[in-house]
Design a protein around this motif. Structure first.
Motif, PDB file in Angstrom:
ATOM      1  N   TYR A 283      52.748  38.864  48.421  1.00  0.00           N
ATOM      2  CA  TYR A 283      53.516  39.249  47.229  1.00  0.00           C
ATOM      3  C   TYR A 283      52.945  40.536  46.613  1.00  0.00           C
ATOM      4  CZ  TYR A 283      55.174  34.443  47.597  1.00  0.00           C
ATOM      5  OH  TYR A 283      55.721  33.262  48.053  1.00  0.00           O
ATOM      6  N   ARG A 284      52.496  41.427  47.444  1.00  0.00           N
ATOM      7  CA  ARG A 284      51.794  42.613  46.941  1.00  0.00           C
ATOM      8  C   ARG A 284      52.702  43.496  46.090  1.00  0.00           C
ATOM      9  NH1 ARG A 284      51.305  46.191  52.515  1.00  0.00           N
ATOM     10  NH2 ARG A 284      53.333  45.612  53.337  1.00  0.00           N
ATOM     11  N   LYS A 285      53.984  43.614  46.453  1.00  0.00           N
ATOM     12  CA  LYS A 285      54.881  44.467  45.669  1.00  0.00           C
ATOM     13  C   LYS A 285      55.047  43.923  44.251  1.00  0.00           C
ATOM     14  CE  LYS A 285      57.629  46.412  49.449  1.00  0.00           C
ATOM     15  NZ  LYS A 285      59.002  46.576  50.011  1.00  0.00           N
ATOM     16  N   ALA A 286      55.247  42.621  44.146  1.00  0.00           N
ATOM     17  CA  ALA A 286      55.402  42.013  42.818  1.00  0.00           C
ATOM     18  C   ALA A 286      54.127  42.165  41.998  1.00  0.00           C
ATOM     19  CB  ALA A 286      55.767  40.535  42.967  1.00  0.00           C
ATOM     20  N   VAL A 287      52.994  41.973  42.657  1.00  0.00           N
ATOM     21  CA  VAL A 287      51.710  42.105  41.947  1.00  0.00           C
ATOM     22  C   VAL A 287      51.521  43.538  41.455  1.00  0.00           C
ATOM     23  CG1 VAL A 287      49.205  41.998  42.210  1.00  0.00           C
ATOM     24  CG2 VAL A 287      50.638  40.203  43.209  1.00  0.00           C
ATOM     25  N   LEU A 288      51.831  44.503  42.312  1.00  0.00           N
ATOM     26  CA  LEU A 288      51.650  45.904  41.927  1.00  0.00           C
ATOM     27  C   LEU A 288      52.619  46.314  40.827  1.00  0.00           C
ATOM     28  CD1 LEU A 288      51.007  47.571  45.414  1.00  0.00           C
ATOM     29  CD2 LEU A 288      49.354  47.154  43.578  1.00  0.00           C
ATOM     30  N   TRP A 289      53.852  45.792  40.853  1.00  0.00           N
ATOM     31  CA  TRP A 289      54.792  46.098  39.775  1.00  0.00           C
ATOM     32  C   TRP A 289      54.307  45.540  38.444  1.00  0.00           C
ATOM     33  CZ3 TRP A 289      58.153  49.679  39.235  1.00  0.00           C
ATOM     34  CH2 TRP A 289      58.856  50.187  40.320  1.00  0.00           C
ATOM     35  N   LEU A 290      53.742  44.348  38.477  1.00  0.00           N
ATOM     36  CA  LEU A 290      53.187  43.761  37.253  1.00  0.00           C
ATOM     37  C   LEU A 290      52.015  44.591  36.725  1.00  0.00           C
ATOM     38  CD1 LEU A 290      53.246  39.928  38.064  1.00  0.00           C
ATOM     39  CD2 LEU A 290      54.639  41.142  36.373  1.00  0.00           C
ATOM     40  N   LEU A 291      51.167  45.031  37.630  1.00  0.00           N
ATOM     41  CA  LEU A 291      50.019  45.851  37.223  1.00  0.00           C
ATOM     42  C   LEU A 291      50.484  47.206  36.683  1.00  0.00           C
ATOM     43  CD1 LEU A 291      47.490  45.105  40.132  1.00  0.00           C
ATOM     44  CD2 LEU A 291      47.484  44.178  37.801  1.00  0.00           C
ATOM     45  N   ALA A 292      51.507  47.769  37.287  1.00  0.00           N
ATOM     46  CA  ALA A 292      52.038  49.045  36.807  1.00  0.00           C
ATOM     47  C   ALA A 292      52.639  48.892  35.408  1.00  0.00           C
ATOM     48  CB  ALA A 292      53.087  49.583  37.781  1.00  0.00           C
ATOM     49  N   LEU A 293      53.378  47.812  35.198  1.00  0.00           N
ATOM     50  CA  LEU A 293      53.954  47.560  33.877  1.00  0.00           C
ATOM     51  C   LEU A 293      52.857  47.360  32.833  1.00  0.00           C
ATOM     52  CD1 LEU A 293      56.441  47.012  32.108  1.00  0.00           C
ATOM     53  CD2 LEU A 293      56.316  44.607  32.807  1.00  0.00           C
ATOM     54  N   PHE A 294      51.830  46.618  33.209  1.00  0.00           N
ATOM     55  CA  PHE A 294      50.706  46.398  32.296  1.00  0.00           C
ATOM     56  C   PHE A 294      50.017  47.720  31.952  1.00  0.00           C
ATOM     57  CE2 PHE A 294      46.194  45.199  31.571  1.00  0.00           C
ATOM     58  CZ  PHE A 294      46.373  44.401  30.441  1.00  0.00           C
ATOM     59  N   THR A 295      49.897  48.607  32.933  1.00  0.00           N
ATOM     60  CA  THR A 295      49.272  49.908  32.704  1.00  0.00           C
ATOM     61  C   THR A 295      50.081  50.742  31.728  1.00  0.00           C
ATOM     62  OG1 THR A 295      48.359  49.869  34.950  1.00  0.00           O
ATOM     63  CG2 THR A 295      48.429  52.004  33.824  1.00  0.00           C
ATOM     64  N   VAL A 296      51.412  50.714  31.862  1.00  0.00           N
ATOM     65  CA  VAL A 296      52.271  51.471  30.941  1.00  0.00           C
ATOM     66  C   VAL A 296      52.119  50.937  29.511  1.00  0.00           C
ATOM     67  CG1 VAL A 296      54.667  51.992  30.339  1.00  0.00           C
ATOM     68  CG2 VAL A 296      53.924  52.120  32.727  1.00  0.00           C
ATOM     69  N   VAL A 297      52.134  49.608  29.371  1.00  0.00           N
ATOM     70  CA  VAL A 297      52.014  49.011  28.034  1.00  0.00           C
ATOM     71  C   VAL A 297      50.663  49.351  27.417  1.00  0.00           C
ATOM     72  CG1 VAL A 297      51.910  46.828  26.755  1.00  0.00           C
ATOM     73  CG2 VAL A 297      53.623  47.141  28.553  1.00  0.00           C
ATOM     74  N   MET A 298      49.593  49.197  28.188  1.00  0.00           N
ATOM     75  CA  MET A 298      48.267  49.491  27.668  1.00  0.00           C
ATOM     76  C   MET A 298      48.095  50.988  27.408  1.00  0.00           C
ATOM     77  SD  MET A 298      47.116  46.533  27.328  1.00  0.00           S
ATOM     78  CE  MET A 298      45.414  46.774  26.917  1.00  0.00           C
ATOM     79  N   GLY A 299      48.793  51.813  28.185  1.00  0.00           N
ATOM     80  CA  GLY A 299      48.734  53.250  27.943  1.00  0.00           C
ATOM     81  C   GLY A 299      49.325  53.613  26.591  1.00  0.00           C
ATOM     82  N   TRP A 300      50.380  52.903  26.188  1.00  0.00           N
ATOM     83  CA  TRP A 300      50.994  53.141  24.877  1.00  0.00           C
ATOM     84  C   TRP A 300      49.989  52.857  23.763  1.00  0.00           C
ATOM     85  CZ3 TRP A 300      54.712  55.276  22.171  1.00  0.00           C
ATOM     86  CH2 TRP A 300      54.987  54.816  20.890  1.00  0.00           C
ATOM     87  N   PHE A 301      49.281  51.743  23.894  1.00  0.00           N
ATOM     88  CA  PHE A 301      48.282  51.407  22.878  1.00  0.00           C
ATOM     89  C   PHE A 301      47.063  52.336  22.967  1.00  0.00           C
ATOM     90  CE2 PHE A 301      50.560  47.321  23.220  1.00  0.00           C
ATOM     91  CZ  PHE A 301      50.885  47.149  21.879  1.00  0.00           C
ATOM     92  N   ALA A 302      46.725  52.758  24.180  1.00  0.00           N
ATOM     93  CA  ALA A 302      45.570  53.643  24.344  1.00  0.00           C
ATOM     94  C   ALA A 302      45.786  54.972  23.645  1.00  0.00           C
ATOM     95  CB  ALA A 302      45.290  53.868  25.829  1.00  0.00           C
ATOM     96  N   LEU A 303      47.033  55.454  23.623  1.00  0.00           N
ATOM     97  CA  LEU A 303      47.328  56.719  22.943  1.00  0.00           C
ATOM     98  C   LEU A 303      47.106  56.627  21.437  1.00  0.00           C
ATOM     99  CD1 LEU A 303      50.570  57.808  24.829  1.00  0.00           C
ATOM    100  CD2 LEU A 303      48.275  58.795  25.066  1.00  0.00           C
ATOM    101  N   GLN A 304      47.076  55.425  20.901  1.00  0.00           N
ATOM    102  CA  GLN A 304      46.876  55.227  19.463  1.00  0.00           C
ATOM    103  C   GLN A 304      45.400  55.055  19.089  1.00  0.00           C
ATOM    104  OE1 GLN A 304      49.522  52.101  17.980  1.00  0.00           O
ATOM    105  NE2 GLN A 304      50.843  52.397  19.758  1.00  0.00           N
ATOM    106  N   LEU A 305      44.517  55.053  20.090  1.00  0.00           N
ATOM    107  CA  LEU A 305      43.086  54.878  19.819  1.00  0.00           C
ATOM    108  C   LEU A 305      42.531  56.131  19.149  1.00  0.00           C
ATOM    109  CD1 LEU A 305      40.750  52.825  20.355  1.00  0.00           C
ATOM    110  CD2 LEU A 305      40.211  54.189  22.392  1.00  0.00           C
TER     111      LEU A 305
END
Length: 794
Positions: free
Chosen positions: A24-46
């Motif tokens: 299930y590597r594609k699903a896992v990588l899509w989840l990790l990519a989505l998590f990275t985008v979300v955390m990137g939004w919060f990281a810009l506010q640091l």
């Protein structure tokens, strides 16, 4: 897309995990990519977040004293502004008018306690004059004098009053060229808003320096707020040098693997964990402290180290004829155990920083631990999953095989150190080096070794201002406030004044003490004044009524006592805030307290900025040994749980121990004190050193399980992972060595220290580890063939 291989039925938990993830590597990588985008939004506010309160050790004796009497004593969070005439002296209409304007500006700055502002122009600066009628206190600048009407007569009178009141060397420099404005800062305003030190520093520059500094006058500004602000401004260079280190690392990784895709993969996975780390900090409500700004990028270095090991494994497998998919799966299963072991050890190492009860350090522990924890996902899971999606052709496999053979050729000489005839010499040298390092590391200093702000260069404006102010004034810019407590309502207890008088006399001869201001010295001055200036009356009175009356007069001077005489203070002004200076004075106070007790009177340490620094230094010193013991205990436990062999524990820990003591020796030689900024770096060095040891020992165990003798197993282990280990250490060392050119002194020091530690730990892992493994096998040979888990055999 690569063809799915037909593999055997998986065995063990690790094999099942591998199959599920890659299925299930594609699903896992899509989840990790989505998590990275979300955390990137919060990281810009640091944002950068500094605070004076965050540096106060929780529950420390000195900080309890500071907190109890912070409204009664000279505050440790102090702002000092000096107006200096470039030509001539300060006694001119322009000079005094400039001083008045600066005083007014400082008074109305946000977060300034207005009642604490002190200069020639403030009403709390007065001269005590002895007249025929007795003692009289008049303001230094009479209320009838205004800045707009300053004639030669008024200026002369102010200068005379300043000298008469003893303010030369305190409010006016000894050379009469400058005058001082001081104020206490509050951490929170009336609305509960917290002081933003970076914004406040910009306000100081715009409202004071840019506004009042010109060809005729220089404005000098020092204090905790200015120091932290300048460090934060200099922290911008941290990003620049970290980007440079990233570029150099990328070029080196490309040289190593000859693949742009694999290079971007290694760097991208490490950057992903950095984004997650920053985003998590924002979600937890933390900012990034200027003194901890290096830590995320140090954790990034750990990620690069693990990424290179993954790429080394993948490239080696491709060179042996496997597809990229199979090589990625082999890398995942082959390096998961040593990788998790190394990262968990680093995680535990950073968590031990929580033992230091300083909020800033505990915040740093969370920052670093989050980053290391995320490395387990990004470098051990995400990287091989993404690598399995790549397609590297036969041409690349041939190039990789040719490079592997060339590297193995020159590495055979290093691998030969595992032979007993050479290993014994390696161990002899290592033993001598350990002995010398342990001896030389004695006497290393906990705390600052520089007189100015150790985080800034000696040529920095802040340190230049501090040096100029310290050389022109009698009162040091660093002070230690000692508190004397007695029962409430004790203003007639003459024993307190006499006891404190003996204390002041004892402290005046302590090295590093410039001067002492105290309740008892003020009593002496007032007693002499009320007795027509008779020098014989410069003593603490013994008559209770006279003593009580003078205490009421002394109470008018801020910072010396409480009105009910339950607390009186002695302020010891120090030459600097070097660790040696502070510890000498602290020891002298403790010695006096132990040798000269008085009934009903208690001496409490300590307030003032030196008291805060002393508390921080004591906590760091007290926590250092337990931290190291916990780290080594965690390493030993984890290694034993994984390998079930006491030899593995000793083999992995010995090189690390030698490297740690050599690091302490290096710090001593470069005069780098152990502080809340440098301690995490030493912890990181331990973490990286463990990485090298685990990856080498993991391959050593694997070859032993295949029945190879210890010497051959050690040689093969070095041939397989030695190049990656050497390459990683040199690459990271070159990257952080560029920090030596930073405008922040502590970044430059940390760059040199890290570069040195990366190389030392690599050398220890490549030489001492295999040699010691051979020695243990000779001393205590295994009675049964080595058996390792399916995880290690996979």
């Amino acid at each position: 897309m690569p063809t799915e291989p037909q593999s055997k039925t998986p065995r063990g938990l690790l094999s099942r995990l591998e199959c599920r993830l890659f299925e299930y590597r594609k699903a896992v990588l899509w989840l990790l990519a989505l998590f990275t985008v979300v955390m990137g939004w919060f990281a810009l506010q640091l944002r950068m977040d500094a605070g004076f309160e965050k540096q106060l050790p929780i529950g420390h004796e000195y900080i309890d004293t500071f907190s109890t009497y912070r409204d009664d004593l000279l505050g440790a969070n102090r702002l000092i502004v000096v107006v200096r005439a470039r030509d001539g002296d300060i006694w001119s209409s322009d000079g005094l008018r400039r001083l008045y304007d600066v005083t007014q500006t400082v008074t109305y700055l946000p977060f300034v306690q207005r009642a604490s502002v002190l200069s020639l122009w403030t009403p709390n600066a007065f001269v005590n004059e002895i007249t025929e009628e007795g003692f009289r206190a008049d303001p230094l600048v009479p209320g009838t004098v205004t800045p707009e009407h300053l004639g030669a007569e008024e200026i002369s009178a102010i200068a005379h009053s300043t000298a008469q009141g003893g303010f030369v060397g305190t409010l006016v420099s000894r050379d009469q060229r400058s005058a001082m404005v001081s104020a206490e800062l509050k951490e929170f305003d009336a609305d509960g808003k917290r002081l933003d030190y970076m914004a406040f520093n910009r306000l100081l520059e715009s409202e004071l320096r840019q506004r009042f500094e010109d060809a005729a006058f220089e404005i000098q500004i020092i204090g905790f707020a200015k120091q932290v602000g300048d460090i934060a401004e200099g922290a911008v260079s941290v990003l620049e040098f970290c980007l440079l280190a990233l570029l150099l690392t990328g070029l080196a990784v490309y040289w190593y693997c000859h693949s742009i895709r694999l290079t971007l993969l290694a760097l991208g996975c490490s950057l992903a964990s950095l984004i997650w780390q920053f985003g998590s900090l924002r979600l937890l409500g933390f900012g990034l402290d200027p003194l901890a700004v290096l830590v995320p990028f140090l954790v990034f270095a750990i990620g690069v180290s693990h990424g290179v090991q993954q790429i080394n494994f993948i490239v080696r497998e491709i060179a042996l004829g496997k597809s990229t998919y199979d090589a990625a799966r082999a890398s995942f299963s082959g390096l998961l155990i040593p990788g998790v072991l190394a990262l968990v050890t680093a995680f535990v190492s950073f968590i031990t920083l929580w033992l230091i009860p300083i909020p800033m350090v505990r915040e740093l522990a969370i920052t670093a631990s989050l980053g290391v924890g995320y490395k387990i996902i990004t470098n051990l899971l995400m990287l091989p999953l993404v690598a399995s999606m790549l397609t590297l052709g036969a041409d690349y496999a041939q190039i990789a095989e040719r490079s592997r053979q060339q590297r193995a050729h020159w590495l055979r000489g290093v691998a030969g150190l595992a032979q007993w005839s050479r290993a014994r010499w390696v161990l002899t040298v290592a033993a001598l080096l350990l002995g010398v390092a342990v001896w030389q590391s004695h006497g290393r200093v906990v705390g600052s070794l520089q007189a100015g702000a150790p985080e800034l260069r000696s040529e920095a404006r802040f340190n230049q201002d501090a040096l100029a102010i310290a050389s022109g004034y009698d009162i040091g810019l660093d002070w230690l406030s000692v508190v004397f407590e007695q029962d409430v309502g004790g203003c007639e207890q003459v024993a307190l004044g006499q006891y404190q008088d003996r204390f002041v006399w004892a402290m005046q001869g302590v090295p590093g003490v410039l001067s002492v201001q105290s309740f008892s010295t003020a009593m002496r001055q007032y007693n002499e004044g009320y007795n027509e200036g008779n020098p014989k009356m410069n003593v603490v009175p013994v008559d209770p009524l006279n003593y009580s009356a003078l205490a009421n007069e002394v109470a008018r001077k801020p910072g010396l006592m409480r009105a009910d005489c339950s607390m009186t203070a002695a302020h010891l002004f120090l030459a600097d805030h070097k660790a040696a200076t502070i510890s000498t004075v602290i020891d002298a106070v403790k010695a006096f307290r132990a040798e000269h007790s008085a009934a009903g009177i208690r001496i409490r340490l300590a307030s003032g900025n030196a008291g805060v620094l002393a508390a921080v230094n004591e906590e760091v010193e007290k926590s250092e040994l337990p931290m190291l013991l916990y780290v080594y205990a965690a390493i030993a436990l984890l290694v034993f749980l994984v390998y079930r062999d006491w030899r593995a524990v000793l083999t992995c820990c010995l090189p690390l121990t030698i490297g740690t003591f050599i690091g302490y020796w290096f710090m001593k030689e470069l005069q780098i004190g152990l502080t809340i900024a440098t301690l995490p770096v030493m912890v990181l060095a331990v973490g990286v050193g463990v990485d090298y040891a685990f990856y080498i020992y993991n391959r050593l165990q694997l070859h032993l399980s295949h029945g190879q003798p210890i010497v051959k197993a050690a040689e093969h282990a070095l041939l397989e992972v030695g190049v990656a280990t050497i390459f990683t250490a040199i690459t990271l060392a070159i990257g952080v060595a560029t920090w030596a050119f930073s405008e922040l002194q502590f970044q430059a020091d940390m760059g040199l220290l890290l570069a040195f530690m990366f190389i030392v730990n690599m050398v220890m892992a490549m030489t001492v580890l295999p040699a010691f493994a051979v020695l243990l096998e000779r001393i205590a040979p295994r009675r049964t063939p080595l058996r390792v888990s399916d995880a290690l055999l996979h």
